[in-house]
Design a protein around this motif. Sequence first.
Motif, PDB file in Angstrom:
ATOM      1  N   ARG A   1       0.826  -1.208   0.000  1.00  0.00           N
ATOM      2  CA  ARG A   1       0.000   0.000   0.000  1.00  0.00           C
ATOM      3  C   ARG A   1       0.857   1.253   0.000  1.00  0.00           C
ATOM      4  N   ARG A   2       2.019   1.137   0.611  1.00  0.00           N
ATOM      5  CA  ARG A   2       2.942   2.273   0.638  1.00  0.00           C
ATOM      6  C   ARG A   2       4.335   1.780   0.960  1.00  0.00           C
ATOM      7  N   ILE A   3       5.308   2.597   0.614  1.00  0.00           N
ATOM      8  CA  ILE A   3       6.699   2.335   0.946  1.00  0.00           C
ATOM      9  C   ILE A   3       7.207   3.599   1.620  1.00  0.00           C
ATOM     10  N   PRO A   4       7.630   3.511   2.875  1.00  0.00           N
ATOM     11  CA  PRO A   4       8.087   4.704   3.576  1.00  0.00           C
ATOM     12  C   PRO A   4       9.194   5.424   2.792  1.00  0.00           C
ATOM     13  N   GLY A   5       9.022   6.740   2.646  1.00  0.00           N
ATOM     14  CA  GLY A   5      10.014   7.563   1.952  1.00  0.00           C
ATOM     15  C   GLY A   5       9.789   7.689   0.463  1.00  0.00           C
ATOM     16  N   LEU A   6       8.918   6.856  -0.093  1.00  0.00           N
ATOM     17  CA  LEU A   6       8.658   6.900  -1.538  1.00  0.00           C
ATOM     18  C   LEU A   6       7.537   7.898  -1.812  1.00  0.00           C
ATOM     19  N   ARG A   7       7.818   8.871  -2.668  1.00  0.00           N
ATOM     20  CA  ARG A   7       6.831   9.894  -3.031  1.00  0.00           C
ATOM     21  C   ARG A   7       7.214  10.478  -4.378  1.00  0.00           C
ATOM     22  N   ALA A   8       6.286  11.162  -4.997  1.00  0.00           N
ATOM     23  CA  ALA A   8       6.563  11.812  -6.277  1.00  0.00           C
ATOM     24  C   ALA A   8       7.688  12.827  -6.092  1.00  0.00           C
ATOM     25  N   GLY A   9       8.619  12.842  -7.029  1.00  0.00           N
ATOM     26  CA  GLY A   9       9.769  13.743  -6.965  1.00  0.00           C
ATOM     27  C   GLY A   9      10.998  13.118  -6.343  1.00  0.00           C
ATOM     28  N   ARG A  10      10.848  11.969  -5.698  1.00  0.00           N
ATOM     29  CA  ARG A  10      11.968  11.305  -5.020  1.00  0.00           C
ATOM     30  C   ARG A  10      12.837  10.572  -6.026  1.00  0.00           C
ATOM     31  N   ARG A  11      14.146  10.645  -5.845  1.00  0.00           N
ATOM     32  CA  ARG A  11      15.080   9.917  -6.701  1.00  0.00           C
ATOM     33  C   ARG A  11      15.234   8.498  -6.163  1.00  0.00           C
ATOM     34  N   LEU A  12      15.380   7.556  -7.091  1.00  0.00           N
ATOM     35  CA  LEU A  12      15.327   6.155  -6.736  1.00  0.00           C
ATOM     36  C   LEU A  12      16.220   5.345  -7.669  1.00  0.00           C
ATOM     37  N   ALA A  13      16.876   4.325  -7.126  1.00  0.00           N
ATOM     38  CA  ALA A  13      17.601   3.341  -7.931  1.00  0.00           C
ATOM     39  C   ALA A  13      16.833   2.037  -7.808  1.00  0.00           C
ATOM     40  N   VAL A  14      16.614   1.351  -8.925  1.00  0.00           N
ATOM     41  CA  VAL A  14      15.862   0.093  -8.923  1.00  0.00           C
ATOM     42  C   VAL A  14      16.583  -0.968  -9.734  1.00  0.00           C
ATOM     43  N   GLU A  15      16.279  -2.221  -9.384  1.00  0.00           N
ATOM     44  CA  GLU A  15      16.809  -3.376 -10.108  1.00  0.00           C
ATOM     45  C   GLU A  15      15.695  -4.374 -10.283  1.00  0.00           C
ATOM     46  N   GLY A  16      15.609  -4.959 -11.471  1.00  0.00           N
ATOM     47  CA  GLY A  16      14.611  -5.978 -11.696  1.00  0.00           C
ATOM     48  C   GLY A  16      14.540  -6.384 -13.149  1.00  0.00           C
ATOM     49  N   LEU A  17      13.594  -7.271 -13.439  1.00  0.00           N
ATOM     50  CA  LEU A  17      13.383  -7.784 -14.779  1.00  0.00           C
ATOM     51  C   LEU A  17      12.390  -6.874 -15.495  1.00  0.00           C
ATOM     52  N   ILE A  18      12.804  -6.303 -16.613  1.00  0.00           N
ATOM     53  CA  ILE A  18      11.939  -5.367 -17.334  1.00  0.00           C
ATOM     54  C   ILE A  18      11.124  -6.128 -18.373  1.00  0.00           C
ATOM     55  N   ALA A  19       9.836  -5.814 -18.421  1.00  0.00           N
ATOM     56  CA  ALA A  19       8.918  -6.482 -19.344  1.00  0.00           C
ATOM     57  C   ALA A  19       8.067  -5.433 -20.050  1.00  0.00           C
ATOM     58  N   ALA A  20       7.372  -5.849 -21.081  1.00  0.00           N
ATOM     59  CA  ALA A  20       6.427  -4.978 -21.773  1.00  0.00           C
ATOM     60  C   ALA A  20       5.020  -5.487 -21.475  1.00  0.00           C
ATOM     61  N   VAL A  21       4.173  -4.617 -20.935  1.00  0.00           N
ATOM     62  CA  VAL A  21       2.791  -4.962 -20.623  1.00  0.00           C
ATOM     63  C   VAL A  21       1.904  -3.859 -21.180  1.00  0.00           C
ATOM     64  N   ASP A  22       1.029  -4.219 -22.090  1.00  0.00           N
ATOM     65  CA  ASP A  22       0.130  -3.247 -22.729  1.00  0.00           C
ATOM     66  C   ASP A  22       0.893  -2.065 -23.331  1.00  0.00           C
ATOM     67  N   GLY A  23       2.044  -2.346 -23.928  1.00  0.00           N
ATOM     68  CA  GLY A  23       2.811  -1.305 -24.604  1.00  0.00           C
ATOM     69  C   GLY A  23       3.650  -0.415 -23.703  1.00  0.00           C
ATOM     70  N   ARG A  24       3.735  -0.730 -22.432  1.00  0.00           N
ATOM     71  CA  ARG A  24       4.579   0.068 -21.541  1.00  0.00           C
ATOM     72  C   ARG A  24       5.592  -0.821 -20.845  1.00  0.00           C
ATOM     73  N   ARG A  25       6.714  -0.211 -20.484  1.00  0.00           N
ATOM     74  CA  ARG A  25       7.773  -0.951 -19.791  1.00  0.00           C
ATOM     75  C   ARG A  25       7.422  -1.050 -18.314  1.00  0.00           C
ATOM     76  N   VAL A  26       7.556  -2.266 -17.761  1.00  0.00           N
ATOM     77  CA  VAL A  26       7.138  -2.528 -16.378  1.00  0.00           C
ATOM     78  C   VAL A  26       8.189  -3.382 -15.684  1.00  0.00           C
ATOM     79  N   ILE A  27       8.420  -3.088 -14.401  1.00  0.00           N
ATOM     80  CA  ILE A  27       9.210  -3.956 -13.533  1.00  0.00           C
ATOM     81  C   ILE A  27       8.332  -4.276 -12.321  1.00  0.00           C
ATOM     82  N   TYR A  28       8.088  -5.565 -12.099  1.00  0.00           N
ATOM     83  CA  TYR A  28       7.289  -5.995 -10.954  1.00  0.00           C
ATOM     84  C   TYR A  28       8.190  -6.249  -9.755  1.00  0.00           C
ATOM     85  N   ASN A  29       7.760  -5.767  -8.603  1.00  0.00           N
ATOM     86  CA  ASN A  29       8.452  -5.948  -7.327  1.00  0.00           C
ATOM     87  C   ASN A  29       9.962  -5.697  -7.431  1.00  0.00           C
ATOM     88  N   PRO A  30      10.345  -4.520  -7.916  1.00  0.00           N
ATOM     89  CA  PRO A  30      11.775  -4.247  -8.064  1.00  0.00           C
ATOM     90  C   PRO A  30      12.464  -4.062  -6.713  1.00  0.00           C
TER      91      PRO A  30
END
Length: 130
Positions: free
Chosen positions: A94-123
């Motif tokens: 439902r939420r991740i503490p510290g995560l908000r619009a404008g926040r810089r973030l580094a992520v790692e995960g498997l990138i996929a295409a879903v409905d024409g957009r790039r998606v990473i699940y549970n990065p």
Amino acid sequence: MADRSITSGGRVGVLRRVLRRVAASNEDLEDDELRQSSIDAGAMTVADAALRTRVKLQGRIEVLTLNPKGTNRWLEAELSDGTGTVHLIWMGRRRIPGLRAGRRLAVEGLIAAVDGRRVIYNPRYQLLNE
């Protein structure tokens, strides 16, 4: 003679870069900064990320939404790195503490295409200093 052409060519190149920055919008300058900071950190850019591969990306959260439908809730963020966007979906969160619009973030995960957009699940993610 050759020295003059190199020198004047160098001046033209510098002048071209200065004029480009002066004429660029704030959004273009921010995109350039995001792209360069991603590259400097050793991350891949969204534009260069191949589908179905593990990627390490870095950028800024542009949009953060919660899908409250039914029992399958998830938190979705749109990450931009100046070259493109990728949707990050944390299933069951439902939420991740510290995560908000404008926040810089580094992520790692498997990138996929879903409905024409790039998606990473549970990065995997790391909140970055602003």
